[in-house]
Design an enzyme around this catalytic site. Structure first.
Site, mmCIF file in Angstrom:
data_model
loop_
_atom_site.group_PDB
_atom_site.id
_atom_site.type_symbol
_atom_site.label_atom_id
_atom_site.label_comp_id
_atom_site.label_asym_id
_atom_site.label_seq_id
_atom_site.Cartn_x
_atom_site.Cartn_y
_atom_site.Cartn_z
ATOM 1 N N GLU A 31 39.671 2.238 -5.110
ATOM 2 C CA GLU A 31 39.508 3.683 -5.067
ATOM 3 C C GLU A 31 38.487 4.121 -6.112
ATOM 4 O O GLU A 31 38.321 3.456 -7.138
ATOM 5 C CB GLU A 31 40.832 4.394 -5.376
ATOM 6 C CG GLU A 31 41.901 4.221 -4.326
ATOM 7 C CD GLU A 31 43.153 5.013 -4.668
ATOM 8 O OE1 GLU A 31 43.491 5.926 -3.895
ATOM 9 O OE2 GLU A 31 43.780 4.733 -5.700
ATOM 10 N N GLY A 85 39.618 9.571 -7.768
ATOM 11 C CA GLY A 85 40.514 9.785 -6.632
ATOM 12 C C GLY A 85 41.523 8.675 -6.471
ATOM 13 O O GLY A 85 41.538 7.982 -5.461
ATOM 14 N N SER A 120 35.715 14.083 7.160
ATOM 15 C CA SER A 120 34.514 14.414 6.391
ATOM 16 C C SER A 120 33.265 13.820 7.020
ATOM 17 O O SER A 120 32.158 14.125 6.601
ATOM 18 C CB SER A 120 34.651 13.909 4.946
ATOM 19 O OG SER A 120 34.679 12.493 4.928
ATOM 20 N N SER A 123 32.783 -0.797 4.306
ATOM 21 C CA SER A 123 33.303 0.002 5.411
ATOM 22 C C SER A 123 32.288 0.853 6.154
ATOM 23 O O SER A 123 32.559 1.273 7.278
ATOM 24 C CB SER A 123 34.447 0.890 4.911
ATOM 25 O OG SER A 123 33.996 1.749 3.879
ATOM 26 N N ASP A 166 44.765 8.486 -5.915
ATOM 27 C CA ASP A 166 46.065 8.917 -5.398
ATOM 28 C C ASP A 166 46.919 7.747 -4.925
ATOM 29 O O ASP A 166 48.138 7.732 -5.141
ATOM 30 C CB ASP A 166 45.889 9.929 -4.264
ATOM 31 C CG ASP A 166 45.010 9.411 -3.144
ATOM 32 O OD1 ASP A 166 43.832 9.119 -3.409
ATOM 33 O OD2 ASP A 166 45.491 9.300 -1.999
ATOM 34 N N LYS A 202 35.288 3.191 11.434
ATOM 35 C CA LYS A 202 36.159 4.193 12.052
ATOM 36 C C LYS A 202 36.157 4.158 13.576
ATOM 37 O O LYS A 202 37.132 4.576 14.210
ATOM 38 C CB LYS A 202 35.762 5.589 11.570
ATOM 39 C CG LYS A 202 36.080 5.889 10.117
ATOM 40 C CD LYS A 202 37.563 6.142 9.905
ATOM 41 C CE LYS A 202 37.850 6.670 8.511
ATOM 42 N NZ LYS A 202 39.279 6.964 8.312
#
Length: 322
Positions: free
Chosen positions: A207, A211, A81, A307, A213, A56
């Site tokens: 995923e 979750g 989060s 990640s 989506d 990030k």
């Protein structure tokens, strides 16, 4: 939200130049044991060694660094989060501005403490009953801050794509790139870079089963909203794909693989015992997909973006030590 201009390889390369010397160029790991188990040659981009412990920082720094001086004087805001919270807080500190971060009340304690440690002010909310996007926009507007979203921002997406750019610079052509999917910024940036450099590469997102989506949205041809997922992969506990990331991923992502929480724990344990690295649940989902045999048409050379590794000792032990 206004439509963003198309994300390009040039954007990712410009981001790479902008973050050079500030973000770490993380190692690429290999394992003969992993290759044997998977039946392919696997290259792991270890973003758990990135600053703040996750990819990030790449996108957050790329976005904050492009703000005009008058906005830097006022400060930035973000909602997250944990990993983007830390990344924005550190980017703000590096660039001499202040950060106010909206975090869910149940965010991992280690991530809250790290975010505060970088000098950010933390505001909390309930992720299961409140809309973090609306709260984040209101917070930024009320305080005159520039909002740096965790994924739905072209500069953030470009910055995240530098992870794949570095991976491919080191490995050369790959047959597939396997990337965790939360809001979609990492895979959007990575897919943009990878497919431009190697048009035949297959892009696979991963995923948590609870979750899915993005998988549902790609199948439906439009963004789908699901109940907020309850999964150990807190970085992927989102209800809907990003507004800007989804069109990129709809165009470039070939498949979405799903993994269970138990499979994620198995991958975390493997990474610790065999690769000698600590991965948080979200960072372990691509490895979980490989170990669980979730990829169809298994390619010969596979890149994996692990990640992040932001998990405290108590939670890691509770998950992996059982």
């Amino acid at each position: 939200m206004a439509a963003a201009p198309p994300l390009t390889l040039a954007d990712v390369r410009e981001a790479a130049a902008r973050i050079e010397g500030v973000a770490h160029r993380t190692p690429v790991l290999t394992s003969r044991t992993l290759n044997s188990l998977v039946g392919a040659e696997v290259f792991i981009k270890a973003e758990n060694f990135q600053r703040v412990g996750a990819f990030k920082f790449r996108g957050a720094y790329n976005a904050v660094a492009q703000l005009p001086p008058e906005q830097l004087a006022k400060g930035v805001a973000a909602y997250s989060s944990g990993n983007h919270a830390q990344a924005t807080a550190l980017a703000a500190r590096e660039l001499g501005t202040r950060a106010v971060i909206l975090m869910p009340e149940d965010a991992p304690r280690s991530k809250r403490e790290a975010t505060a440690g970088y000098g950010a002010e933390i505001v909390t909310y309930d992720r299961y009953t409140e809309d973090r996007t609306a709260l984040g926009h209101a917070l930024a507007e009320d305080r005159g801050l520039a909002l740096i979203p965790p994924y739905d921002h072209p500069h953030v997406m470009a910055g995240q794509g530098t992870a794949a750019l570095e991976l491919l610079e080191e490995t050369g052509p790959l047959d597939a790139l396997v990337v965790p999917v939360g809001g979609g910024g990492l895979i959007a940036g990575s897919a943009t870079a990878a497919t431009a450099l190697h048009p035949g590469i297959r892009i696979v997102g991963v995923e948590p089963e609870a979750g899915d989506d993005t998988r549902r949205s790609l199948a439906a041809g439009a963004r789908v909203t699901i109940p907020v997922p309850r999964t150990i992969a807190d970085g992927q506990a989102l209800a809907t794909p990003g507004e800007l990331t989804f069109p990129v991923n709809q165009r470039l992502v070939d498949a979405i693989a799903l993994v269970t929480d138990a499979e994620i724990v198995t991958a975390m344990r493997f990474a610790f015992e065999r690769l000698k690295i600590v991965l948080e649940p979200s960072g372990a989902t691509p490895l979980a997909a490989l170990l669980a045999g979730r990829l169809d048409r298994l390619p010969r050379r596979i890149g994996v973006i692990a990640s992040g590794g932001n998990i405290d000792a108590a939670r890691f032990t509770a998950l992996v030590g059982g």
